[in-house]
Design a protein around this motif. Sequence first.
Motif, PDB file in Angstrom:
ATOM      1  N   ALA A 576      21.534  27.043  32.282  1.00  0.00           N
ATOM      2  CA  ALA A 576      22.157  27.714  31.132  1.00  0.00           C
ATOM      3  C   ALA A 576      21.946  26.915  29.854  1.00  0.00           C
ATOM      4  CB  ALA A 576      23.645  27.921  31.402  1.00  0.00           C
ATOM      5  N   LYS A 579      18.464  27.303  28.387  1.00  0.00           N
ATOM      6  CA  LYS A 579      18.301  28.567  27.677  1.00  0.00           C
ATOM      7  C   LYS A 579      18.900  28.485  26.275  1.00  0.00           C
ATOM      8  CE  LYS A 579      17.988  31.806  31.564  1.00  0.00           C
ATOM      9  NZ  LYS A 579      16.772  32.492  31.105  1.00  0.00           N
ATOM     10  N   GLY A 583      15.593  28.390  24.434  1.00  0.00           N
ATOM     11  CA  GLY A 583      15.397  29.829  24.277  1.00  0.00           C
ATOM     12  C   GLY A 583      15.491  30.567  25.593  1.00  0.00           C
ATOM     13  N   ASP A 584      15.747  31.845  25.508  1.00  0.00           N
ATOM     14  CA  ASP A 584      15.947  32.674  26.701  1.00  0.00           C
ATOM     15  C   ASP A 584      14.689  32.830  27.535  1.00  0.00           C
ATOM     16  OD1 ASP A 584      18.642  33.120  26.363  1.00  0.00           O
ATOM     17  OD2 ASP A 584      18.357  34.931  25.146  1.00  0.00           O
ATOM     18  N   GLU A 585      13.511  32.471  26.970  1.00  0.00           N
ATOM     19  CA  GLU A 585      12.293  32.629  27.765  1.00  0.00           C
ATOM     20  C   GLU A 585      12.205  31.610  28.886  1.00  0.00           C
ATOM     21  OE1 GLU A 585      11.131  30.040  24.180  1.00  0.00           O
ATOM     22  OE2 GLU A 585      12.407  31.765  24.615  1.00  0.00           O
ATOM     23  N   VAL A 646      22.165  36.065  36.557  1.00  0.00           N
ATOM     24  CA  VAL A 646      20.748  35.728  36.608  1.00  0.00           C
ATOM     25  C   VAL A 646      20.327  35.618  38.066  1.00  0.00           C
ATOM     26  CG1 VAL A 646      19.006  34.000  36.027  1.00  0.00           C
ATOM     27  CG2 VAL A 646      20.850  34.502  34.418  1.00  0.00           C
ATOM     28  N   SER A 676      27.608  30.127  32.285  1.00  0.00           N
ATOM     29  CA  SER A 676      26.628  30.324  33.343  1.00  0.00           C
ATOM     30  C   SER A 676      27.134  31.365  34.326  1.00  0.00           C
ATOM     31  CB  SER A 676      26.358  29.001  34.098  1.00  0.00           C
ATOM     32  OG  SER A 676      25.585  29.217  35.255  1.00  0.00           O
TER      33      SER A 676
END
Length: 890
Positions: A576, A579, A583-585, A646, A676
Amino acid sequence: MSQPFRSADIRQAFLDFFVSKQHTVVSSSSLIPHNDPTLLFTNAGMNQFKETFLGMEPRDYTRAVSSQKCVRAGGKHNDLDNVGYTARHHTFFEMLGNFSFGDYFKQAGIAYIWEFLTSDEWLGIDKDRLYVTIYETDDEAFDIWNKDIGIPSDRIIRIGDNKGAPYASDNFWTMGDTGPCGPCTEVFYDHGPEIEGGLPGTPEEDGDRFIEIWNCVFMQFNRQKDGTMLPLPAPSVDTGMGLERISAIMQGVHGNYEIDLFVHLMDAAAVILDIQNEQQSSLKVIADHIRAVAFLIADGVLPSNEGRGYVLRRVIRRAVRHGNKLGAENEFFFKMVAPLVAEMGAAYPELKDKQSAIENAIKKEETQFAKTLAQGLRLLASELTDLQDGDTLSGEAAFKLYDTYGFPLDLTADITRERGIVIDEAEFDEHMQAQRTRARDAGKFDVDYSSVIQVESPTEFIGYEQLEENNVNVIALYQDGKSTEHLDEGMEGVVIIDRTPFYAEGGGQVGELGEIRTTTGVFEVQDTKKSGQAIIHYGVVNMGRVSVQQTADAHVLSDVRAASAKNHSATHLLHAALKVVLGDEVAQKGSLVSSDVLRFDFAYDKPVSSAEIMRVERLVNEQIQANAPACIENMPIDEAMQKGAVALFGEKYGSDVRVLTMGTDSIVDGQRKPFSIELCGGLHVQRTGDIGVFKIVSESGIAAGIRRIEAVTGMGAIKYIQQNDQQLSTLASQLKVKRPEVAQRVQTMADKQRDLEKQLERLQQKMASAQAASLLDDVQTIAGTPVLISMVEGIDGKSIRPLMDDIKSKLQDSVIVLVGDKDGQLALAANVAKSVTARIKAGDIVRHLAGELGGKGGGKPDYAQGGASKTDNIGAVITALPAWIESQLG
């Protein structure tokens, strides 16, 4: 609407048509199939509805329409080898599909097909060019086509069991050996008599005249194990039409590579490669492969040496190789992403959103491949020198290309096929198997017990609630993979019990350790794994004897469990935090959790900076200090996804999942979001504060686009911090500075050392120049050639080259041999003027010297170097060298 011609228009027309028939538009699913271990990639429109057709995943709609991205480049469905050589094979394609889940059936399904294809309001295709096939006994479908639609009976073709078994037919679809299945009807387009090929069901059906454009499956039976066909209570419809094929028809061309989408991509490739687009096969390969590559990367796949990443690597390398055939000398394939985004970005926004990441991933792989491609091609060319059309390349040569130069077998086959040469794949497979055997032999255990032990009885796992369980039953024992009644003291083996508190390896967490005690013996559990529904305990009998059907007490090592739980929970917080910072990628690509350390692999295209590492550490430790509960819930997977959970890389999940939520909430877009929330079946702490402290110990790259972080928690982190603290104190004491001043002092010393090294190098060069002048006094003439042979003190391999250069500038058309002597090591060097290399070569001189002195060396005809340890015979070797040189000079 007016007749559409562009591929994008046809895609939209298809969706609009079925929306007008009360269908719900469902977005394309990922190319990575979720919860379906049978598929490497999504390869059909129905994949995402598989559970719905099986009745296991109800939806809030009964009619759906989609344009599904599909890949057929690996696994059971692999068209890679055919791309570029046929008119309609692709690695990536779009499947237009409409679906009925217990709603309409054959009547409406067929009517929709005909209306969309032939109505002037939609595609308006000439009805006389369309033929249909049905399953041989499907009289209902025949009557609908013939009586309701009006197709003459001579254009309705019945296809029976043409694949050697009942219901094994091109017109009978099955999901597997059992389960939903049913007859199908297909629509074929006649490209005209000028094209070779016959009707489906005839010997000439593989020609290109009659092309299948639409397949409609009527799922109406549930096949039993004994082959019985039971009617389904809610018959369904599953259809598919390739966008590329229907686009070719609507645009009046014969091959898919002539449609607008591919023409634009091939034109772009031609501009990038500075050539003309003449429909070259290699241009087709590049245009096709960029679609598969870009969409796979957008869906989270990165080049690697296994699984989906390996397939992606093969596709990229094949495209690069075809670019090289067209004259590309540098990286070019990544430049194809922009034209693809322009062509398909509107329909698939993920391409535009991730354009930069896709380009970077492709360029890195191109650069990496370029380093080995030239060498591999030279090696392959030499292997093919004496082979002609119809000959066979040895499997050993193909394996060497694979093992040494990273050439997949299909890339070698692609090159050899162009010359009519085949590969001995059986021999290649033998070498591959031998390699796998060597890899297994180098492993921890000789036997992979989880693969050879098959236990029918499931083991009940009770470890979430407890560390030990008494009065369990020993239901099986194994030694060397074979069932046994007893394990005696000192024996290694496997124990299987009916209930266990031991967590089996999974989700990145290693198997647990502990003891299984019976009244007669003690079995030390050294690892725990799964084998089907059973949990197997690998280890050794430390005392006495353990027997089948005994009762036992099972105890997990509590301190190891606690340390593992801390590391596992910290892994989720780390994910978490990454990210947030990067970044979220960022996407997990693997993990390992033990009691000693946690390891986390993730997709990221550059090193993580020290500042970013510090921020990640701070975020994780803030969550630890907050001491928030670690909440674990069991729920349906759809509900978990809706909550934002996730799903971790490489894991398979059932319809019900275990969801771990940790950390303090934050407000994102007006909604409360936990720090998370992930799916996980592992062992965890009760509160984040139980982790104690989190410390990253390393960050590194392990593959193209993949980074690895290793970290420690709890007492492991405290120990690591203390050790580093002690080392810093020791260093400060030795440097006689305060601890905050250590870094500056070390930097000052390093700068000073570099200055001294430069001064020393300049001094050595001056000394070498002075030595060169004095050494010229020792030149002798051998066979009419000036020859200098000399030993020089204090010269090593690094400084002997400048000395040689200085001497040869003063001694033309000569042979020079220098032997440097420093710290008991000899540096050997020979220089032969180009005018003399026809008579004697520098590499031969150095190899001769090295052989006499027990060293190694070699090089080019005009210059070579080597080395050896100083021995007592060095004087005799130098003394004898002039005579040897004379024998060579003749």
